[in-house]
Write an enzyme that holds these catalytic residues in place. Sequence first.
Site, PDB file in Angstrom:
ATOM      1  N   LYS A   1      47.055  26.222  40.346  1.00  0.00           N
ATOM      2  CA  LYS A   1      46.007  25.211  40.418  1.00  0.00           C
ATOM      3  C   LYS A   1      46.175  24.121  39.348  1.00  0.00           C
ATOM      4  O   LYS A   1      45.704  23.008  39.507  1.00  0.00           O
ATOM      5  CB  LYS A   1      44.648  25.877  40.352  1.00  0.00           C
ATOM      6  CG  LYS A   1      44.414  26.706  41.620  1.00  0.00           C
ATOM      7  CD  LYS A   1      43.059  27.337  41.700  1.00  0.00           C
ATOM      8  CE  LYS A   1      42.798  27.910  43.079  1.00  0.00           C
ATOM      9  NZ  LYS A   1      43.559  29.148  43.340  1.00  0.00           N
TER      10      LYS A   1
HETATM   11  C1  LIG Z   1      43.761  29.699  44.574  1.00  0.00           C
HETATM   12  C2  LIG Z   1      44.871  30.706  44.660  1.00  0.00           C
HETATM   13  C3  LIG Z   1      45.491  31.068  45.892  1.00  0.00           C
HETATM   14  C4  LIG Z   1      45.011  30.520  47.225  1.00  0.00           C
HETATM   15  O1  LIG Z   1      45.288  29.160  47.380  1.00  0.00           O
HETATM   16  P1  LIG Z   1      44.548  28.303  48.523  1.00  0.00           P
HETATM   17  O2  LIG Z   1      44.954  26.900  48.290  1.00  0.00           O
HETATM   18  O3  LIG Z   1      43.081  28.537  48.316  1.00  0.00           O
HETATM   19  O4  LIG Z   1      45.004  28.842  49.851  1.00  0.00           O
HETATM   20  C5  LIG Z   1      46.546  31.959  45.854  1.00  0.00           C
HETATM   21  N1  LIG Z   1      46.975  32.506  44.693  1.00  0.00           N
HETATM   22  C6  LIG Z   1      46.414  32.202  43.509  1.00  0.00           C
HETATM   23  C7  LIG Z   1      46.919  32.860  42.266  1.00  0.00           C
HETATM   24  C8  LIG Z   1      45.343  31.303  43.429  1.00  0.00           C
HETATM   25  O5  LIG Z   1      44.782  31.007  42.236  1.00  0.00           O
END
Ligand SMILES: *Cc1c(COP(=O)(O)O)cnc(C)c1O
Length: 465
Positions: free
Chosen positions: A112
């Site tokens: 993120k």
């Molecule tokens: C947020 C997240 C996901 C999922 O990603 P999306 O964009 O919501 O599909 C997968 N793995 C981790 C470690 C995350 O923080």
Amino acid sequence: MRYQSTRGTAPELDFRDVTLAGLARDGGLYVPVEWPRFTPDQIAGLAGLSYVETAVRVMAPFTAGSLSEAELRELCTQAYGRFSHDAVTPLVQLDHRHFLLELFHGPTLAFKDVALQLLGLFFEKFLKGTSDHLTIVGATSGDTGSAAIDAVAGREGIDIFMLHPNKRVSDVQRRQMTTVLSPNVHNIAIEGSFDDAQAMVKAMFNDADFSARFQVTAVNSINWARLMAQVVYYFYIAVRLGAPNREVAFSVPTGNFGDVFAGYVAARMGLPVAKLIVATNVNDILHRALSSGDYSAGTVTPTAAPSMDIQVSSNFERLLFDLAGRDGAALAEQMRGFEASKAMRLTNAQQEGAAKLFASDRIDAAEMAQAMAWAASRADEILDPHTAIGLAAARRADIATDVPIVTLATAHPAKFGDAVERATGIRPSLPARIGDLFDREERYDVLPATFDAVTGYIAERAKPR
Ligand SMILES: *Cc1c(COP(=O)(O)O)cnc(C)c1O
């Protein structure tokens, strides 16, 4: 670039206003009115470019009219300068056809950061020279909260209020949020569940009084700028593996369908993507939707991969809109039906359109642990639970053997140390740059899970629009 809402009635906006708005006023999500197309020659021209330069080329068509190329380059240089690896998102080879794309070298150790570091800078840039003040309100079960806080801490014109369920996030996750002591960061521990926190945030966005007083915005992946920033690494890696002359497949551990939708955008822009594998855990609404057209939400089962413990994937709406002729009125009706009954069928056009590019799989706890053990013993790589789900789906996928498959590694294993230790016997350690996390001072307030308590708290501290 202009942006339109998936539900057809909100006004078209430019990149700046879409970034500041988050959600569209008609309840829909913003998408570009058309996908920019890259020719094979333009894709070939990305070969050898740095991450930042690739980012500028890929994102420039989306930000045109709101940022000059020089401004975009400056913001990307700043955002990705904070990553600990020179390649920003390095590629690791596991065996002859499987690769890991490591997206966790940012400040808070999950993918993120790639988008949120840039989003924080976009906010600051677009507010500069105005008297506007932005109030970010969010709920987090872990990774989004810390990445968003790190991205906006100390930035002018912005306050962030992040709600997490008290005592229900890991110590690492909580400390990554609560040890950020900048005066514009407000951590609230809610005496309730993540769903309670999330419901309260939604209620605040829908509260006419509250949004008249404060310019509230969202930092979850309903914000278009986040998805846009994630398109970049699909190009960056595919080119290294032979695009435009060779197809590449990606396996994406999926929750809110944001990361994998960015892969869809890359394909629509001309990148030769053989398949996008949507990897889910036992919370498998997306696997059911893509394999049988049944999009119906059950109850959430907590797993070792909490960022995928989601039953309603907001960004799926963007795909359904694009696959069904971009008919906002029809989609609004379909989504109203879903919101009323928590279930819907995909139309034939949506199901057939999705099948051309997407495959999907559902990975249970044992399969996840097997994938972790395989990577540890065969490739000497320690995976976090989310990444392991992606790799398990990649290894089972029915894809021509000459196509390389890249699994997106979405979190550093040390963020989920207990689950990793259970599966592999190895306890991953936190990277040195955040190694003193447990010695830092924490600051947060605990509030009852009532709308009045939380809005009262925010109203006392936020600045009016
Ligand atoms: C947020 C997240 C996901 C999922 O990603 P999306 O964009 O919501 O599909 C997968 N793995 C981790 C470690 C995350 O923080």
